[in-house]
Design a protein around this motif. Structure first.
Motif, PDB file in Angstrom:
ATOM      1  N   ALA A 270       0.828  -1.206   0.000  1.00 51.09           N
ATOM      2  CA  ALA A 270       0.000   0.000   0.000  1.00 51.09           C
ATOM      3  C   ALA A 270       0.865   1.260   0.000  1.00 51.09           C
ATOM      4  O   ALA A 270       0.517   2.273  -0.637  1.00 51.09           O
ATOM      5  CB  ALA A 270      -0.939  -0.005   1.206  1.00 51.09           C
ATOM      6  N   ILE A 271       1.992   1.223   0.703  1.00 51.98           N
ATOM      7  CA  ILE A 271       2.895   2.371   0.724  1.00 51.98           C
ATOM      8  C   ILE A 271       3.449   2.633  -0.666  1.00 51.98           C
ATOM      9  O   ILE A 271       3.487   3.779  -1.140  1.00 51.98           O
ATOM     10  CB  ILE A 271       4.026   2.139   1.744  1.00 51.98           C
ATOM     11  CG1 ILE A 271       3.462   2.197   3.175  1.00 51.98           C
ATOM     12  CG2 ILE A 271       5.150   3.148   1.574  1.00 51.98           C
ATOM     13  CD1 ILE A 271       4.420   1.725   4.242  1.00 51.98           C
ATOM     14  N   ILE A 272       3.879   1.580  -1.347  1.00 50.37           N
ATOM     15  CA  ILE A 272       4.389   1.748  -2.714  1.00 50.37           C
ATOM     16  C   ILE A 272       3.287   2.273  -3.625  1.00 50.37           C
ATOM     17  O   ILE A 272       3.503   3.169  -4.455  1.00 50.37           O
ATOM     18  CB  ILE A 272       4.952   0.419  -3.242  1.00 50.37           C
ATOM     19  CG1 ILE A 272       6.258   0.086  -2.522  1.00 50.37           C
ATOM     20  CG2 ILE A 272       5.199   0.478  -4.741  1.00 50.37           C
ATOM     21  CD1 ILE A 272       7.371   1.087  -2.734  1.00 50.37           C
ATOM     22  N   GLY A 273       2.083   1.722  -3.480  1.00 51.43           N
ATOM     23  CA  GLY A 273       0.978   2.159  -4.324  1.00 51.43           C
ATOM     24  C   GLY A 273       0.565   3.587  -4.082  1.00 51.43           C
ATOM     25  O   GLY A 273       0.005   4.236  -4.974  1.00 51.43           O
ATOM     26  N   ALA A 274       0.834   4.114  -2.880  1.00 57.15           N
ATOM     27  CA  ALA A 274       0.422   5.485  -2.553  1.00 57.15           C
ATOM     28  C   ALA A 274       1.305   6.530  -3.211  1.00 57.15           C
ATOM     29  O   ALA A 274       0.899   7.691  -3.345  1.00 57.15           O
ATOM     30  CB  ALA A 274       0.434   5.680  -1.041  1.00 57.15           C
ATOM     31  N   GLY A 275       2.524   6.173  -3.621  1.00 54.72           N
ATOM     32  CA  GLY A 275       3.405   7.145  -4.257  1.00 54.72           C
ATOM     33  C   GLY A 275       3.738   8.290  -3.330  1.00 54.72           C
ATOM     34  O   GLY A 275       4.022   8.090  -2.140  1.00 54.72           O
ATOM     35  N   PRO A 276       3.681   9.530  -3.818  1.00 48.63           N
ATOM     36  CA  PRO A 276       4.064  10.680  -2.993  1.00 48.63           C
ATOM     37  C   PRO A 276       3.186  10.864  -1.763  1.00 48.63           C
ATOM     38  O   PRO A 276       3.618  11.466  -0.782  1.00 48.63           O
ATOM     39  CB  PRO A 276       3.928  11.875  -3.949  1.00 48.63           C
ATOM     40  CG  PRO A 276       3.094  11.389  -5.086  1.00 48.63           C
ATOM     41  CD  PRO A 276       3.359   9.931  -5.206  1.00 48.63           C
ATOM     42  N   ALA A 277       1.956  10.343  -1.792  1.00 49.71           N
ATOM     43  CA  ALA A 277       1.075  10.473  -0.621  1.00 49.71           C
ATOM     44  C   ALA A 277       1.638   9.758   0.593  1.00 49.71           C
ATOM     45  O   ALA A 277       1.277  10.075   1.723  1.00 49.71           O
ATOM     46  CB  ALA A 277      -0.314   9.928  -0.951  1.00 49.71           C
ATOM     47  N   ALA A 278       2.535   8.786   0.392  1.00 53.32           N
ATOM     48  CA  ALA A 278       3.121   8.048   1.512  1.00 53.32           C
ATOM     49  C   ALA A 278       3.963   8.943   2.408  1.00 53.32           C
ATOM     50  O   ALA A 278       4.261   8.572   3.546  1.00 53.32           O
ATOM     51  CB  ALA A 278       3.963   6.891   0.991  1.00 53.32           C
TER      52      ALA A 278
END
Length: 595
Positions: A270-278
């Protein structure tokens, strides 16, 4: 250490409240870890909450923005000193220390290891970054290894032979490192808010990322590569440790291990999928993905504990009477009502921090009714047993009730089990009632300003379900906030039939004139005549019918249908339904709009 476990009612009530405080803290701040603790034997779960809450509280004292770093470190030293005194005396006036003290005394936990781990957190008070991976690992081991070993000690005390000193088991330290790194990535937005970067300087230099880049939330190619590398490292450490550790653990702990790796891996994805939002906000694993992992694991773990652990007698707080002081423990009933919090606690905020819409009280519906549809189909679609859908639906209801409290709703009625639901398989019905009873006994809603009322017939229901429903009704009868009507074994036509029969008896007795029966007289003979009319009826999962639900009270209700299955709903869906309601024109047959 030995002491008598015989306690007064007042002492036990304080202890139950202390364990519940720990449970709320862990559930609110670390939902993934809380879910994993649900895989432990039921008798050991309160001690797990106490252990983790103590560690989390100590960490929070250092991470708080209140005061200077020196002042925060001083508060942690005072708290740890008080804990040592409490552990000596066997009691405390602080709820977290009280629960931990009881867990240490009762389960014979390793006091030296626990205090050593807290001392490591205390030494970390300056919160300085580390230069190398080796320094980072030393910090990780000092702070974190003791806690899972205490969980293993709980299993030993439950009667399961497991290796307690896990740090000597091949692969375990790498497992702890994987969890620590995944946790650090998950908490990255919060750390950056405080101006902290805890990754080793050597890895930052390798990817040419300055701490200022992260603190400023600059999503540069170098930052993207750094985050991808760190998530890959955490994933590799966890998966590698799993392969090594599985052969050292019995089946029950192995299920906990597998589920831990799967859930933390899902968080990394999920962190990888969030991109800059992480870098800016906490990243959450979608509920359906979490339940895809948790559902089968919970079923397997429950079966394993039943088969491998000897039976224990649980006290009201969930602590087993079996143990070193079992000879002094007093027998208790199978369950006792959870104490109602006085004064009630405020609503628990949503995990993402969203706030309710601004709706004037005059525009809010007075009474909302919900057909919570789609639990079984949701579970089947994910390859899970149908009862896991009902379990997930119970979680969704908790959040919706919190949202109803937040927005100021006065009456909420939910369709939990209809008279038609008896047509389902006996196995599904039995599991549904078990889930319902467990939810009622959990006591979370009783901590808030909720009055629970049961609507339905006791005929055919298990005695223990009837007893718990009636007990919680009595316990919350003085509450003045949200009235939560739970329809269990309810049918709308049966309700109307009962009212007709009551009217017929009154006519035979000469109390009413059957030729002059009014709507008001009919309503007065309904089983729950005091319940206000429904203003808004919401049904989930795409079905466009009301299914014999509140036909009298919902005669002028606004209907709201959504496609989302109930387990995927939360308070935001309720708020959306309320906002939709405010846009409807409520004429009720009149030519002009009425309020």
């Amino acid at each position: 250490m030995r002491r008598s476990t015989a306690q007064s009612g007042r002492q036990r009530s304080a202890l139950d409240a202390a364990y519940d405080e720990c449970r709320r803290l862990v559930r609110t701040t670390r939902p993934t870890e809380y879910a994993l603790m649900g895989l432990m034997p039921p008798a050991a779960r309160p001690a797990c909450w106490a252990l983790y809450a103590a560690f989390a509280h100590a960490d929070d004292l250092l991470d708080s923005s209140d005061g200077t770093p020196e002042e925060r470190a001083a508060r942690l030293r005072q708290w740890r000193t008080a804990l040592e005194a409490d552990l000596t005396s066997g009691t405390s006036d602080d709820p977290i220390r009280l629960a931990l003290t009881d867990a240490v005394w009762h389960w014979g936990l390793d006091l030296g290891d626990l205090l050593g781990a807290l001392e490591a957190v205390q030494r970390d008070g300056d919160r300085q970054s580390v230069a190398t991976w080796q320094e980072w690992r030393e910090r990780s081991h000092a702070q974190n290894i003791s806690w899972p070993e205490q969980f293993m000690r709980l299993l030993v005390r439950c009667g399961l032979p497991v290796p307690v000193r896990l740090r000597d088991v091949p692969g375990f330290t790498r497992f702890v490192e994987g969890l620590f790194l995944a946790d650090m990535l998950r908490d990255l937005p919060e750390d950056l808010d405080g101006g902290h970067v805890w990754f080793p300087t050597e890895v930052l230099d390798r990817f040419q990322v300055a701490p200022a880049d992260l603190i400023a939330r600059r999503w540069t190619p170098a930052v993207r590569r750094l985050i991808a590398h760190l998530t890959d490292e955490a994933r590799a450490w966890l998966e590698g440790a799993r392969r090594v550790l599985r052969g050292s653990l019995p089946l029950g702990p192995a299920i906990v291990l597998d589920t831990t790796v799967d859930l933390f891996t899902a968080e990394l994805d999920a962190i990888i999928g969030a991109g800059p939002a992480a870098l800016s906000r906490p990243v959450r694993v979608p509920r359906h993905k979490q339940w895809r992992v948790l559902g089968p694991a919970r079923a397997r773990a429950a079966a394993i504990w039943r088969l491998t652990l000897p039976p224990t007698t649980a006290t009201p707080g969930g602590r087993p009477a079996a143990g070193p002081d079992a000879d002094t423990a007093q027998s208790t009933p199978e369950w006792q009502p959870v104490p109602v919090a006085e004064p009630p606690l405020p609503p628990r905020p949503h995990v993402d921090g969203v706030r309710p819409p601004e709706i004037a009280p005059a525009q809010l519906p007075n009474h909302v009714a919900i057909v919570m549809d789609g639990n079984g189909r949701w579970a089947t679609g994910l390859g899970l047993p149908r009862d896991e859908g009902h379990r997930a639906g119970a979680v969704a209801l908790r959040d919706v009730v919190q949202g109803a409290l937040e927005v100021g709703l006065r009456h909420l009625t939910v369709y939990a089990f209809s008279t038609e639901n008896w047509k389902r398989s006996p196995d599904e019905v039995s599991k549904l009632f078990a889930i319902m009873r467990a939810e009622l006994l959990d006591g979370e809603l009783l901590q808030h300003d909720v009055r629970l009322r049961w609507i339905g017939s006791p005929e055919g229901l298990p005695d223990d379900v009837v007893e718990v429903l009636r007990s919680q009704e009595r316990a919350t009868r003085h509450r003045t906030g949200l009235t939560l009507n739970v329809c269990v074994n309810y049918g709308g036509r049966a309700e109307l039939t009962q009212a007709g029969a009551a009217l017929a008896r009154a006519a035979l007795a000469g109390d009413i004139d059957p030729s002059r029966v009014t709507e008001q007289q009919f309503a007065a003979h309904l089983p729950h005549h005091s319940m206000p009319d429904v203003d808004l009826l919401w049904r989930t999962s795409g079905e466009l019918r009301i299914s014999n639900f509140l036909p009298w009270h919902a005669h002028y209700a606004e209907l709201h249908f959504t496609d989302t299955p109930w387990p995927e709903a939360d308070r935001r869906d309720l708020w959306q339904a309320l906002e939709t309601y405010t846009q409807r024109k409520r004429r009720k047959g009149a030519a002009t709009e009425t309020k």
